[in-house]
Design a protein around this motif. Structure first.
Motif, PDB file in Angstrom:
ATOM      1  N   ASP A 249      30.187  50.040  32.636  1.00 61.70           N
ATOM      2  CA  ASP A 249      28.873  50.453  32.125  1.00 61.70           C
ATOM      3  C   ASP A 249      27.810  49.898  33.067  1.00 61.70           C
ATOM      4  OD1 ASP A 249      26.543  51.033  30.807  1.00 61.70           O
ATOM      5  OD2 ASP A 249      27.118  50.118  28.898  1.00 61.70           O
ATOM      6  N   ARG A 250      27.190  50.769  33.842  1.00 58.42           N
ATOM      7  CA  ARG A 250      26.203  50.331  34.821  1.00 58.42           C
ATOM      8  C   ARG A 250      24.922  49.799  34.178  1.00 58.42           C
ATOM      9  NH1 ARG A 250      28.869  48.809  39.009  1.00 58.42           N
ATOM     10  NH2 ARG A 250      29.656  50.443  40.402  1.00 58.42           N
ATOM     11  N   THR A 251      24.741  50.022  32.886  1.00 62.37           N
ATOM     12  CA  THR A 251      23.546  49.489  32.226  1.00 62.37           C
ATOM     13  C   THR A 251      23.759  48.065  31.730  1.00 62.37           C
ATOM     14  OG1 THR A 251      24.179  50.341  30.040  1.00 62.37           O
ATOM     15  CG2 THR A 251      22.938  51.816  31.481  1.00 62.37           C
ATOM     16  N   ALA A 252      24.993  47.577  31.776  1.00 67.49           N
ATOM     17  CA  ALA A 252      25.293  46.223  31.307  1.00 67.49           C
ATOM     18  C   ALA A 252      24.965  45.204  32.396  1.00 67.49           C
ATOM     19  CB  ALA A 252      26.767  46.126  30.920  1.00 67.49           C
ATOM     20  N   PRO A 253      24.738  43.942  32.014  1.00 69.89           N
ATOM     21  CA  PRO A 253      24.490  42.897  33.026  1.00 69.89           C
ATOM     22  C   PRO A 253      25.674  42.797  33.985  1.00 69.89           C
ATOM     23  CG  PRO A 253      23.950  42.100  30.825  1.00 69.89           C
ATOM     24  CD  PRO A 253      24.638  43.419  30.642  1.00 69.89           C
ATOM     25  N   ILE A 254      25.379  42.542  35.252  1.00 69.90           N
ATOM     26  CA  ILE A 254      26.449  42.491  36.247  1.00 69.90           C
ATOM     27  C   ILE A 254      27.172  41.151  36.199  1.00 69.90           C
ATOM     28  CG2 ILE A 254      25.144  44.024  37.758  1.00 69.90           C
ATOM     29  CD1 ILE A 254      24.895  41.478  39.635  1.00 69.90           C
ATOM     30  N   GLU A 255      28.420  41.191  36.601  1.00 76.58           N
ATOM     31  CA  GLU A 255      29.199  39.972  36.765  1.00 76.58           C
ATOM     32  C   GLU A 255      29.120  39.545  38.234  1.00 76.58           C
ATOM     33  OE1 GLU A 255      30.791  38.220  34.485  1.00 76.58           O
ATOM     34  OE2 GLU A 255      30.284  39.581  32.834  1.00 76.58           O
ATOM     35  N   PRO A 256      28.884  38.257  38.506  1.00 81.38           N
ATOM     36  CA  PRO A 256      28.831  37.813  39.909  1.00 81.38           C
ATOM     37  C   PRO A 256      30.137  38.117  40.628  1.00 81.38           C
ATOM     38  CG  PRO A 256      28.013  36.103  38.431  1.00 81.38           C
ATOM     39  CD  PRO A 256      28.624  37.157  37.567  1.00 81.38           C
ATOM     40  N   GLY A 257      30.026  38.444  41.906  1.00 81.94           N
ATOM     41  CA  GLY A 257      31.213  38.703  42.702  1.00 81.94           C
ATOM     42  C   GLY A 257      31.967  37.421  42.995  1.00 81.94           C
ATOM     43  N   PRO A 258      33.211  37.523  43.436  1.00 81.15           N
ATOM     44  CA  PRO A 258      34.004  36.326  43.742  1.00 81.15           C
ATOM     45  C   PRO A 258      33.417  35.575  44.929  1.00 81.15           C
ATOM     46  CG  PRO A 258      35.116  38.297  44.527  1.00 81.15           C
ATOM     47  CD  PRO A 258      33.942  38.769  43.730  1.00 81.15           C
ATOM     48  N   THR A 259      33.515  34.254  44.895  1.00 80.05           N
ATOM     49  CA  THR A 259      33.031  33.424  46.006  1.00 80.05           C
ATOM     50  C   THR A 259      34.167  32.679  46.692  1.00 80.05           C
ATOM     51  OG1 THR A 259      32.586  31.601  44.467  1.00 80.05           O
ATOM     52  CG2 THR A 259      30.764  33.112  44.941  1.00 80.05           C
ATOM     53  N   ASP A 260      35.379  32.971  46.292  1.00 79.50           N
ATOM     54  CA  ASP A 260      36.550  32.362  46.918  1.00 79.50           C
ATOM     55  C   ASP A 260      37.597  33.454  47.101  1.00 79.50           C
ATOM     56  OD1 ASP A 260      38.399  30.678  47.963  1.00 79.50           O
ATOM     57  OD2 ASP A 260      38.978  29.758  46.056  1.00 79.50           O
ATOM     58  N   GLY A 261      37.498  34.170  48.202  1.00 75.06           N
ATOM     59  CA  GLY A 261      38.341  35.339  48.410  1.00 75.06           C
ATOM     60  C   GLY A 261      37.509  36.604  48.330  1.00 75.06           C
ATOM     61  N   PHE A 262      38.112  37.714  48.715  1.00 74.22           N
ATOM     62  CA  PHE A 262      37.371  38.975  48.789  1.00 74.22           C
ATOM     63  C   PHE A 262      37.970  40.007  47.856  1.00 74.22           C
ATOM     64  CE2 PHE A 262      36.988  43.261  50.627  1.00 74.22           C
ATOM     65  CZ  PHE A 262      35.610  43.410  50.542  1.00 74.22           C
ATOM     66  N   LEU A 263      37.098  40.739  47.175  1.00 72.26           N
ATOM     67  CA  LEU A 263      37.506  41.828  46.300  1.00 72.26           C
ATOM     68  C   LEU A 263      36.483  42.942  46.429  1.00 72.26           C
ATOM     69  CD1 LEU A 263      39.614  42.613  44.098  1.00 72.26           C
ATOM     70  CD2 LEU A 263      37.970  41.779  42.404  1.00 72.26           C
ATOM     71  N   ASN A 264      36.953  44.168  46.675  1.00 68.36           N
ATOM     72  CA  ASN A 264      36.032  45.292  46.837  1.00 68.36           C
ATOM     73  C   ASN A 264      35.214  45.531  45.573  1.00 68.36           C
ATOM     74  OD1 ASN A 264      38.570  46.416  48.740  1.00 68.36           O
ATOM     75  ND2 ASN A 264      36.523  46.745  49.560  1.00 68.36           N
ATOM     76  N   ALA A 265      33.959  45.867  45.755  1.00 63.30           N
ATOM     77  CA  ALA A 265      33.105  46.238  44.625  1.00 63.30           C
ATOM     78  C   ALA A 265      33.492  47.631  44.145  1.00 63.30           C
ATOM     79  CB  ALA A 265      31.638  46.219  45.045  1.00 63.30           C
ATOM     80  N   PRO A 266      33.685  47.827  42.848  1.00 58.90           N
ATOM     81  CA  PRO A 266      34.045  49.162  42.357  1.00 58.90           C
ATOM     82  C   PRO A 266      32.872  50.127  42.442  1.00 58.90           C
ATOM     83  CG  PRO A 266      33.743  47.654  40.519  1.00 58.90           C
ATOM     84  CD  PRO A 266      33.650  46.827  41.764  1.00 58.90           C
ATOM     85  N   ASP A 267      33.171  51.367  42.777  1.00 59.03           N
ATOM     86  CA  ASP A 267      32.150  52.411  42.743  1.00 59.03           C
ATOM     87  C   ASP A 267      31.805  52.735  41.292  1.00 59.03           C
ATOM     88  OD1 ASP A 267      32.325  52.594  45.523  1.00 59.03           O
ATOM     89  OD2 ASP A 267      33.915  54.108  45.408  1.00 59.03           O
ATOM     90  N   THR A 268      30.725  53.451  41.102  1.00 56.12           N
ATOM     91  CA  THR A 268      30.345  53.877  39.758  1.00 56.12           C
ATOM     92  C   THR A 268      31.295  54.968  39.275  1.00 56.12           C
ATOM     93  OG1 THR A 268      28.030  53.339  40.171  1.00 56.12           O
ATOM     94  CG2 THR A 268      28.496  54.857  38.358  1.00 56.12           C
ATOM     95  N   ASP A 269      31.812  54.797  38.081  1.00 60.06           N
ATOM     96  CA  ASP A 269      32.777  55.737  37.506  1.00 60.06           C
ATOM     97  C   ASP A 269      32.025  56.837  36.754  1.00 60.06           C
ATOM     98  OD1 ASP A 269      34.812  57.071  36.267  1.00 60.06           O
ATOM     99  OD2 ASP A 269      35.778  55.292  35.419  1.00 60.06           O
ATOM    100  N   PRO A 270      31.973  58.060  37.302  1.00 65.32           N
ATOM    101  CA  PRO A 270      31.199  59.125  36.653  1.00 65.32           C
ATOM    102  C   PRO A 270      31.902  59.749  35.457  1.00 65.32           C
ATOM    103  CG  PRO A 270      32.255  59.977  38.618  1.00 65.32           C
ATOM    104  CD  PRO A 270      32.582  58.511  38.565  1.00 65.32           C
ATOM    105  N   SER A 271      33.140  59.338  35.187  1.00 67.39           N
ATOM    106  CA  SER A 271      33.844  59.899  34.038  1.00 67.39           C
ATOM    107  C   SER A 271      33.334  59.329  32.721  1.00 67.39           C
ATOM    108  CB  SER A 271      35.350  59.639  34.160  1.00 67.39           C
ATOM    109  OG  SER A 271      35.632  58.253  34.111  1.00 67.39           O
ATOM    110  N   LEU A 272      32.501  58.287  32.786  1.00 69.11           N
ATOM    111  CA  LEU A 272      32.022  57.611  31.585  1.00 69.11           C
ATOM    112  C   LEU A 272      30.604  58.055  31.237  1.00 69.11           C
ATOM    113  CD1 LEU A 272      33.374  54.069  32.483  1.00 69.11           C
ATOM    114  CD2 LEU A 272      34.443  55.810  31.052  1.00 69.11           C
ATOM    115  N   ALA A 273      30.388  58.335  29.963  1.00 64.73           N
ATOM    116  CA  ALA A 273      29.115  58.901  29.515  1.00 64.73           C
ATOM    117  C   ALA A 273      27.935  57.983  29.829  1.00 64.73           C
ATOM    118  CB  ALA A 273      29.179  59.195  28.015  1.00 64.73           C
TER     119      ALA A 273
END
Length: 427
Positions: A249-273
């Protein structure tokens, strides 16, 4: 039709991302007065946790349609045949897999959808197409329909040319059988070949009933294997309507990204209302947007003296930036990645307004910029620990990016230089 014969239209749903769209198109068209008495069909894939909820939505809509004097509909229930595509789609965008994670769960979902649909109070609103070659599932559907007195509302469907002997037995038992086969123009025969290969891949899988169908009567072990798989799926049928695997849910507060290791940021999922509504709001702002204009105006350099001053300021700032060390710079770059994520909507608005980027193209670019921030943050820490090497960043980096990738390329160029300890001027 011109020849006067009746034609039945069945609307398929190949990909999870099209589930809501397919149902919306199907119901909105049939809601038109001229199609009130038209009987049409839609396909549901049971390997989606969303399948039972979708069946309930269709049943409730069909009940209102029939109560208003409209025709019932048909729902063709399949287990799903696009798992590799769904897997690639999920992994490439950083989304959870849309389907159930195991074959047993998919089989249980298939049975739950059939059990709900084949209730006497539902069958007057929709006919059910039981599509598949698993003889245990076919027997279950036929027994349910027979015991509940709704055999007139169920139709069994198999693929032409697959397990033909079994198909004949099913036809003799249930009275009729609908056979499916692709029909294509000779110039597009490669489409049929792709379809055939997909069917063969399914049949070859040891998890699939078709891998045992020709030896069930001769090999007791195979029969027991399939019987136990069937019973296990019956035991694991959901007792409540399953939720979806996709909850972004792009309207929800974001979660901070990892600071120990790398993980790709997910794209916005358009299948969700919720995400579609979020995107619609961004698109509505694009045409008249002035976002970012003040920032550009405040940082425009009009004279050689202003350019010289900017260079001097950047070079001087570089000393303090390098003094932070790799860990200090990495911490700030990680925070930059979080800020980029938090301002995804604003970046998309500006990209659309200034560069004509549609959200479908712009959103992965924002994800890439976020990835650059976190990736180069982690890379900065590694550079500080290269044996026998001492990092010596350049005194100043100038970034002059192209217009067609207005976020990802300037972000990558800027963040990589900052990670090494170099100050940056970006044009």
């Amino acid at each position: 039709m011109p020849d006067g014969s009746a034609k039945f239209i069945n609307l398929d749903m190949e990909e999870y991302k099209d589930l809501d769209l397919t149902i919306a198109v199907f119901t909105s068209i049939l809601d038109r007065p001229e199609f009130k008495t038209l009987e049409a069909g839609i396909v549901l894939q049971a390997y989606l946790p969303d399948a039972l909820g979708a069946m309930i939505r269709l049943q409730e809509w069909a009940a209102k349609r029939v109560a208003d004097g409209g025709a019932p509909i048909k729902v063709r229930v399949v287990k799903g045949a696009n798992l590799p595509m769904e897997t690639v789609d999920a992994e490439s965008h950083g989304w959870p897999l849309a389907t159930w994670s195991t074959k047993q769960q998919s089989d249980a979902s298939y049975k739950a959808v059939l059990e709900y649909a084949l209730r006497p109070e539902h069958i007057g609103n929709l006919r059910i197409g039981v599509a598949g070659h698993n003889l245990f599932d076919i027997a279950l559907a036929w027994l349910l329909a027979s015991q509940r007195g709704v055999t007139e509302g169920v139709e069994f469907e198999m693929l032409l040319g697959m397990a033909s002997a079994q198909a004949q037995v099913v036809k003799r038992t249930v009275g009729s059988l609908l056979l499916y086969t692709p029909v294509v123009h000779p110039d597009e025969f490669d489409v049929a070949i792709a379809y055939l290969i997909r069917r063969l891949e399914e049949g070859a899988s040891q998890e699939n009933f078709m891998s045992a169908v020709f030896d069930l009567d001769a090999d007791p072990k195979l029969f027991e294997r399939e019987k136990e798989r069937f019973l296990a799926s019956v035991r694991s049928m959901p007792t409540e309507v399953p939720g979806t695997n996709r909850v972004q849910d792009r309207t929800a507060p974001i979660e901070p990204g990892p600071t120990d290791g790398f993980l790709n940021a997910p794209d916005t999922d358009p299948s969700l209302a919720a995400n579609r509504a979020w995107g619609d709001a961004i698109r509505a702002r694009m045409k008249e947007s002035e976002l970012g204009n003040a920032t550009v105006a405040a940082n425009t350099l009009s004279t050689p003296e202003q350019v010289d001053a900017a260079i001097s300021t950047a070079v001087a700032a570089g000393e303090a930036w390098r003094a932070l060390g790799a860990e200090g710079r990495a911490a700030i770059l990680h925070k930059a990645g979080d800020v980029l994520e938090a301002r995804r909507a604003e970046l998309l608005e500006v990209m659309g307004s200034e560069a004509g980027k549609v959200i479908e193209q712009g959103d992965p670019e924002v994800s890439e910029a976020i990835d650059f921030a976190h990736y180069y943050a982690e890379s900065a820490k590694k550079l500080a620990h290269v044996d026998g090497a001492t990092m010596q960043p350049v005194g100043l980096t100038v970034v002059t990016p192209p217009w067609n990738f207005p976020v990802a390329i300037p972000a990558g160029s800027t963040l990589s230089a900052l990670a090494t300890g170099s100050p940056v001027i970006i044009k």
